[in-house]
Design a protein around this motif. Structure first.
Motif, mmCIF file in Angstrom:
data_model
loop_
_atom_site.group_PDB
_atom_site.id
_atom_site.type_symbol
_atom_site.label_atom_id
_atom_site.label_comp_id
_atom_site.label_asym_id
_atom_site.label_seq_id
_atom_site.Cartn_x
_atom_site.Cartn_y
_atom_site.Cartn_z
ATOM 1 N N ARG A 147 0.634 8.547 -6.303
ATOM 2 C CA ARG A 147 0.326 7.841 -7.220
ATOM 3 C C ARG A 147 0.081 6.391 -6.808
ATOM 4 N N TYR A 148 -0.310 6.332 -5.083
ATOM 5 C CA TYR A 148 -1.192 5.440 -4.601
ATOM 6 C C TYR A 148 -1.489 5.684 -3.262
ATOM 7 N N ARG A 149 -3.050 5.811 -3.198
ATOM 8 C CA ARG A 149 -4.296 5.696 -1.930
ATOM 9 C C ARG A 149 -3.974 5.082 -1.444
ATOM 10 N N PHE A 150 -4.049 4.978 0.434
ATOM 11 C CA PHE A 150 -4.192 4.382 1.442
ATOM 12 C C PHE A 150 -5.413 5.422 2.128
ATOM 13 N N ARG A 185 -3.465 4.699 9.063
ATOM 14 C CA ARG A 185 -2.273 5.425 8.473
ATOM 15 C C ARG A 185 -1.521 3.970 8.624
ATOM 16 N N GLY A 186 -1.230 2.805 9.040
ATOM 17 C CA GLY A 186 -0.762 2.015 9.001
ATOM 18 C C GLY A 186 -0.279 1.381 8.045
ATOM 19 N N GLU A 187 -1.533 1.374 6.639
ATOM 20 C CA GLU A 187 -1.263 0.851 5.341
ATOM 21 C C GLU A 187 -0.207 1.855 4.716
ATOM 22 N N PHE A 188 -0.049 3.306 5.149
ATOM 23 C CA PHE A 188 0.595 4.243 4.848
ATOM 24 C C PHE A 188 2.040 4.252 5.515
ATOM 25 N N SER A 189 1.553 3.668 6.404
ATOM 26 C CA SER A 189 2.851 3.425 7.308
ATOM 27 C C SER A 189 3.813 2.298 6.440
ATOM 28 N N THR A 190 3.226 1.030 6.439
ATOM 29 C CA THR A 190 3.802 0.080 5.723
ATOM 30 C C THR A 190 4.731 -0.001 4.177
ATOM 31 N N LEU A 191 3.774 1.138 3.234
ATOM 32 C CA LEU A 191 4.289 1.986 2.073
ATOM 33 C C LEU A 191 5.694 2.426 2.394
ATOM 34 N N GLY A 226 -1.466 -9.444 9.900
ATOM 35 C CA GLY A 226 -1.856 -9.105 8.739
ATOM 36 C C GLY A 226 -1.260 -8.834 7.564
ATOM 37 N N VAL A 227 -2.214 -8.415 6.357
ATOM 38 C CA VAL A 227 -1.929 -8.841 4.850
ATOM 39 C C VAL A 227 -1.997 -7.392 4.588
ATOM 40 N N THR A 228 -1.262 -6.752 3.786
ATOM 41 C CA THR A 228 -1.381 -5.979 2.997
ATOM 42 C C THR A 228 -0.734 -5.810 1.526
ATOM 43 N N PHE A 229 -1.473 -5.086 0.941
ATOM 44 C CA PHE A 229 -2.288 -5.585 -0.796
ATOM 45 C C PHE A 229 -1.429 -4.469 -1.332
ATOM 46 N N ASN A 249 -4.332 -0.188 -9.735
ATOM 47 C CA ASN A 249 -5.078 1.232 -9.459
ATOM 48 C C ASN A 249 -4.040 2.058 -8.296
ATOM 49 N N GLY A 250 -3.111 1.841 -7.866
ATOM 50 C CA GLY A 250 -2.662 3.011 -7.404
ATOM 51 C C GLY A 250 -3.446 2.941 -5.805
ATOM 52 N N LEU A 251 -3.300 1.691 -5.877
ATOM 53 C CA LEU A 251 -4.028 0.977 -4.157
ATOM 54 C C LEU A 251 -2.812 0.716 -3.240
ATOM 55 N N VAL A 252 -3.085 0.878 -1.652
ATOM 56 C CA VAL A 252 -2.427 0.137 -0.372
ATOM 57 C C VAL A 252 -3.428 0.036 0.404
ATOM 58 N N VAL A 253 -4.227 -1.369 0.595
ATOM 59 C CA VAL A 253 -4.991 -1.536 1.292
ATOM 60 C C VAL A 253 -4.957 -3.016 2.441
ATOM 61 N N ASN A 254 -5.437 -2.648 2.899
ATOM 62 C CA ASN A 254 -5.434 -4.166 3.829
ATOM 63 C C ASN A 254 -5.797 -5.396 3.599
ATOM 64 N N GLY A 255 -5.962 -6.331 3.688
ATOM 65 C CA GLY A 255 -6.866 -7.576 3.434
ATOM 66 C C GLY A 255 -7.637 -7.973 3.748
ATOM 67 N N SER A 256 -8.495 -7.809 4.527
ATOM 68 C CA SER A 256 -9.921 -7.690 5.561
ATOM 69 C C SER A 256 -10.703 -6.370 4.895
ATOM 70 N N ARG A 257 -9.715 -5.181 4.083
ATOM 71 C CA ARG A 257 -10.690 -3.754 3.882
ATOM 72 C C ARG A 257 -11.150 -4.374 2.543
#
Length: 438
Positions: free
Chosen positions: A192-195, A198-204, A320-323, A328-336
């Protein structure tokens, strides 16, 4: 009706999972198809059932790496179906998914508020080839919609659909079968989520008490890379022994995740229009919010959750910040997502606003209306935005989660999404044929 499909390597674990339901009086066997066994009073000998599947799974000409098919079919709670109707639905589904000639067993589970089905089958056909799996998610969704019309079921449309995956909850190390808990969380979240890292996936994963780690090294001069997963306690500390990704599924391994990272990066580049509302909602919230808690609540109506990573060594500075964009089923770093959403920008923004008079504060009338989240049985308690979650993250630094009504509740609601984009199948490596000397 919502279908949830898994592919696996070992059938014993899946059958044992269903046996535990039978032993607890929360399940029955409805049908054994193309197998030399028949259920008696809703029960069956699991050991004999494993033996019955062996000739198919151990086919001498098969090269199927994940030969086990496991699907759960989840009707709407308002659908009152007897065992005959459930059996008809299971048979119709398997026939039209290409498993009409395959051996499979159908279980009925009553461990939650509504009855649902679990079907276990062999993906290996009589000739050793795999049952067609191209676009299987698209075909399965179209088929469940067809079943809803044919059997007069309540449709699983957006806003009406039930929450089919009640097992989506935090991993608890003290509970039995840690492997099954990890696999359940990983399957649901990766579906259900894209990332893109590794950091984004790990956060989830950490929201569900799961940690992951890449292992690299060299053996006999050959480099290797792998992934291990493990459980966290409520304080965010690692507990128990980790499991290699190979014990869970190939799709959680190093190669598959690397492909997922690259695929998500391309998706972000190619879908700027789809992400425009997400960026606009974040910019609007940045204009009027004084603190991380207000910012998280302002994003909630847009279906966005935010996680701020803070450094304990530097007095809680945001590094760091993660949205998590649920729509949209997306896990993404703020700067990305946007250069203007970098961690330093939020640190400067909230620090400056905290020193100003409360002209930017949101009034009660301006605060976004919070969405109601239905309570789930045994669902974990989620801290409010005022509470800090300190846990090990990048370089053993803590992180803080601000998610309004509770990010886990949103993830559980989103687990029942009725749309998804099919994953690109992982190509299999072809064996080189040996040349014969004539």
């Amino acid at each position: 009706m919502v279908a949830r499909i898994n592919h696996g390597t070992r059938i014993a674990g899946v059958l044992l999972y269903n046996k535990l339901k039978l032993d607890a009086g929360k399940g029955r066997v409805l049908l054994c198809h193309n197998l030399p066994l028949r259920p008696v009073d809703g029960r069956i000998d699991t050991r004999e059932l494993c033996r019955a599947f062996e000739p198919w799974l151990a086919h001498p000409h098969s090269r199927v790496q994940e030969p086990v098919f496991h699907v759960s079919l989840n009707p709407h709670p308002g659908d009152k179906l007897d065992e005959m109707q459930l059996t008809e639905i299971a048979t119709y589904y398997m026939e039209h998914m290409g498993y009409g000639d395959q051996p499979y067993v159908v279980y009925r589970h009553d461990d939650i508020a509504r009855s649902h089905l679990h079907i276990v089958a062999s993906r290996v056909q009589a000739d050793g080839r795999a049952v067609n799996y191209q676009d299987y998610k698209k075909r399965s969704k179209a088929l469940t919609e067809q079943i809803e019309r044919l059997f007069g079921l309540i449709p699983a449309v957006r806003g009406q659909q039930q929450r089919p995956f009640e097992e989506l909850r935090k991993v608890c190390y003290k509970d039995s079968d840690l492997k099954a808990q990890l696999a359940s969380v990983l399957h649901h979240l990766t579906d259900r989520y894209r990332f893109a890292s590794r950091g984004e996936f790990s956060t989830l994963l950490r929201l569900f008490n799961v940690w992951m780690e890449e292992c690299r090294g060299e053996v006999a001069g050959r480099p290797y890379a792998g992934i291990i997963y493990g459980a966290l306690d409520e304080q965010g500390e690692k507990v128990g022994k980790p499991l290699a990704s190979s014990r869970l599924s190939r799709q959680f391994g190093y190669k598959a995740l690397t492909q997922e990272y690259e695929s998500t990066k391309r998706w972000i580049r190619d879908n700027r229009k789809a992400l425009a509302p997400t960026r606009a909602a974040i910019r609007e919230a940045m204009k009027r919010c004084r603190s991380a808690g207000e910012f998280a609540q302002a994003l909630r109506p847009a279906g966005i959750a935010v996680i701020f990573h803070r450094s304990r060594e530097h007095e809680g500075r945001i590094y760091g910040v993660t949205f998590i964009d649920h729509r949209n089923g997306l896990v993404v770093n703020g700067s990305r997502l946007d250069k203007g959403f970098a961690a330093n920008r939020f640190e400067e923004l909230f620090t400056a606003r905290a020193q100003e008079p409360e002209t930017h504060a949101l009034s009660q009338q301006e605060m976004p209306r919070q969405m109601t989240i239905r309570e789930m049985p045994d669902a974990p308690t989620i801290p409010t935005p005022e509470q800090d979650i300190w846990t090990e993250h990048i370089e053993a630094q803590p992180w803080e989660s601000h998610h309004g009504m509770g990010l886990l509740g949103v993830l559980m609601d989103e687990a029942a999404r009725d749309t998804w984009e099919p994953r690109t199948p992982i190509p299999r490596r072809r064996r080189k044929k040996k040349r014969r000397n004539l």
